[in-house]
Design an enzyme around this catalytic site. Structure first.
Site, PDB file in Angstrom:
ATOM      1  N   ASN A  62       0.838  -1.210   0.000  1.00  0.00           N
ATOM      2  CA  ASN A  62       0.000   0.000   0.000  1.00  0.00           C
ATOM      3  C   ASN A  62       0.865   1.248   0.000  1.00  0.00           C
ATOM      4  O   ASN A  62       1.910   1.309   0.663  1.00  0.00           O
ATOM      5  CB  ASN A  62      -1.010  -0.002   1.160  1.00  0.00           C
ATOM      6  CG  ASN A  62      -0.395  -0.163   2.526  1.00  0.00           C
ATOM      7  OD1 ASN A  62       0.591  -0.870   2.709  1.00  0.00           O
ATOM      8  ND2 ASN A  62      -0.975   0.498   3.508  1.00  0.00           N
ATOM      9  N   CYS A  73      -4.250   0.701  -2.272  1.00  0.00           N
ATOM     10  CA  CYS A  73      -4.022  -0.556  -1.542  1.00  0.00           C
ATOM     11  C   CYS A  73      -2.947  -1.409  -2.202  1.00  0.00           C
ATOM     12  O   CYS A  73      -2.716  -1.328  -3.416  1.00  0.00           O
ATOM     13  CB  CYS A  73      -5.303  -1.381  -1.524  1.00  0.00           C
ATOM     14  SG  CYS A  73      -6.642  -0.695  -0.551  1.00  0.00           S
ATOM     15  N   GLU A  75      -3.065  -4.638  -2.841  1.00  0.00           N
ATOM     16  CA  GLU A  75      -3.594  -5.602  -3.818  1.00  0.00           C
ATOM     17  C   GLU A  75      -3.773  -4.960  -5.184  1.00  0.00           C
ATOM     18  O   GLU A  75      -3.508  -5.567  -6.214  1.00  0.00           O
ATOM     19  CB  GLU A  75      -4.947  -6.154  -3.348  1.00  0.00           C
ATOM     20  CG  GLU A  75      -4.901  -6.920  -2.043  1.00  0.00           C
ATOM     21  CD  GLU A  75      -5.128  -6.034  -0.824  1.00  0.00           C
ATOM     22  OE1 GLU A  75      -4.635  -4.886  -0.793  1.00  0.00           O
ATOM     23  OE2 GLU A  75      -5.795  -6.498   0.103  1.00  0.00           O
ATOM     24  N   CYS A 112     -10.124  -5.404   0.767  1.00  0.00           N
ATOM     25  CA  CYS A 112     -11.278  -4.499   0.771  1.00  0.00           C
ATOM     26  C   CYS A 112     -12.124  -4.703  -0.493  1.00  0.00           C
ATOM     27  O   CYS A 112     -11.685  -5.338  -1.468  1.00  0.00           O
ATOM     28  CB  CYS A 112     -10.814  -3.045   0.879  1.00  0.00           C
ATOM     29  SG  CYS A 112     -10.166  -2.357  -0.655  1.00  0.00           S
ATOM     30  N   CYS A 115     -10.621  -3.594  -3.850  1.00  0.00           N
ATOM     31  CA  CYS A 115      -9.591  -4.512  -4.354  1.00  0.00           C
ATOM     32  C   CYS A 115     -10.219  -5.785  -4.896  1.00  0.00           C
ATOM     33  O   CYS A 115      -9.765  -6.335  -5.902  1.00  0.00           O
ATOM     34  CB  CYS A 115      -8.578  -4.829  -3.262  1.00  0.00           C
ATOM     35  SG  CYS A 115      -7.485  -3.435  -2.923  1.00  0.00           S
TER      36      CYS A 115
HETATM   37  N1  THU Z   1      -5.253  -1.376   2.626  1.00  0.00           N
HETATM   38  C1  THU Z   1      -4.732  -2.241   1.701  1.00  0.00           C
HETATM   39  O1  THU Z   1      -3.606  -2.074   1.230  1.00  0.00           O
HETATM   40  N2  THU Z   1      -5.503  -3.281   1.311  1.00  0.00           N
HETATM   41  C2  THU Z   1      -6.784  -3.526   1.745  1.00  0.00           C
HETATM   42  O2  THU Z   1      -7.430  -4.440   1.264  1.00  0.00           O
HETATM   43  C3  THU Z   1      -7.352  -2.693   2.797  1.00  0.00           C
HETATM   44  C4  THU Z   1      -6.555  -1.529   3.217  1.00  0.00           C
HETATM   45  C5  THU Z   1      -4.447  -0.221   3.030  1.00  0.00           C
HETATM   46  C6  THU Z   1      -4.984   1.098   2.564  1.00  0.00           C
HETATM   47  C7  THU Z   1      -4.413   2.041   3.581  1.00  0.00           C
HETATM   48  O3  THU Z   1      -3.108   2.426   3.159  1.00  0.00           O
HETATM   49  C8  THU Z   1      -4.297   1.208   4.842  1.00  0.00           C
HETATM   50  O4  THU Z   1      -4.378  -0.143   4.427  1.00  0.00           O
HETATM   51  C9  THU Z   1      -5.372   1.475   5.865  1.00  0.00           C
HETATM   52  O5  THU Z   1      -6.639   1.347   5.323  1.00  0.00           O
END
Ligand code: THU
Length: 160
Positions: A62, A73, A75, A112, A115
């Protein structure tokens, strides 16, 4: 009117070491990718590693931004990179792992919704399931056999 049900099975592993060697390796690559997360705002670091059918591994983490919604994110960084590098190669599996700089996370954090939608696009495109496995820093690992198992009634390009 008919009523339907969503059904999907998934596996819960108590420890990463219970998985097969290929999955363990991919998850370790996700953990390595997690080290390069740029998360000064949430302190929540996420790493993703994608296994392509040709054996190549594409990673992502991320990347946050002071203008919060401009961040992305792990993913999606990984899946778009896979699409950019290997547009004609099938995606076999994605491993995801999270770590917080604020507290010990032991419960696996699922990808999430945004993603899931991004990954679904590639599953539709390649007509081949993408395995998803995710865990926290330590502890249980959850593995699903296909992205669409965790995104029922997904939106796809056929509606356009
Ligand atoms: N985040 C991800 O990288 N992947 C996810 O599926 C959920 C959230 C990151 C986004 C942000 O930088 C941090 O986690 C907090 O939400």
């Amino acid at each position: 009117m008919i009523e339907k049900q969503f059904t999907a099975s998934y596996q819960i592993y108590d420890h990463l070491e219970e998985m097969n060697q290929e999955d363990i390796k991919l998850m370790k690559q996700a953990a390595e990718a997690r080290n390069n997360a740029y998360a000064p705002y949430s302190k929540f670091m996420v790493g993703a590693a994608i296994l392509m059918a040709n054996g190549k591994v594409v990673i992502g983490s991320n990347q946050e931004n002071a203008a919060y919604p401009s961040g992305l994110c792990a993913e999606r960084n990984a899946i778009y990179q896979a699409g950019a590098l290997y547009p004609n190669e099938k995606i076999e599996a994605i491993a995801i792992t999270v770590k917080s700089q604020k507290k010990k996370v032991i419960v696996p954090a699922a990808p999430c919704g945004a993603c899931r939608q991004a990954i679904a696009e590639y599953e539709f495109k390649q007509e081949h399931p993408i395995k998803i496995m995710f865990m926290a820093e330590i502890g249980k690992v959850i593995k699903v056999n296909a992205l669409l198992d965790i995104l029922p009634l997904a939106f796809d390009g056929s509606s356009l």
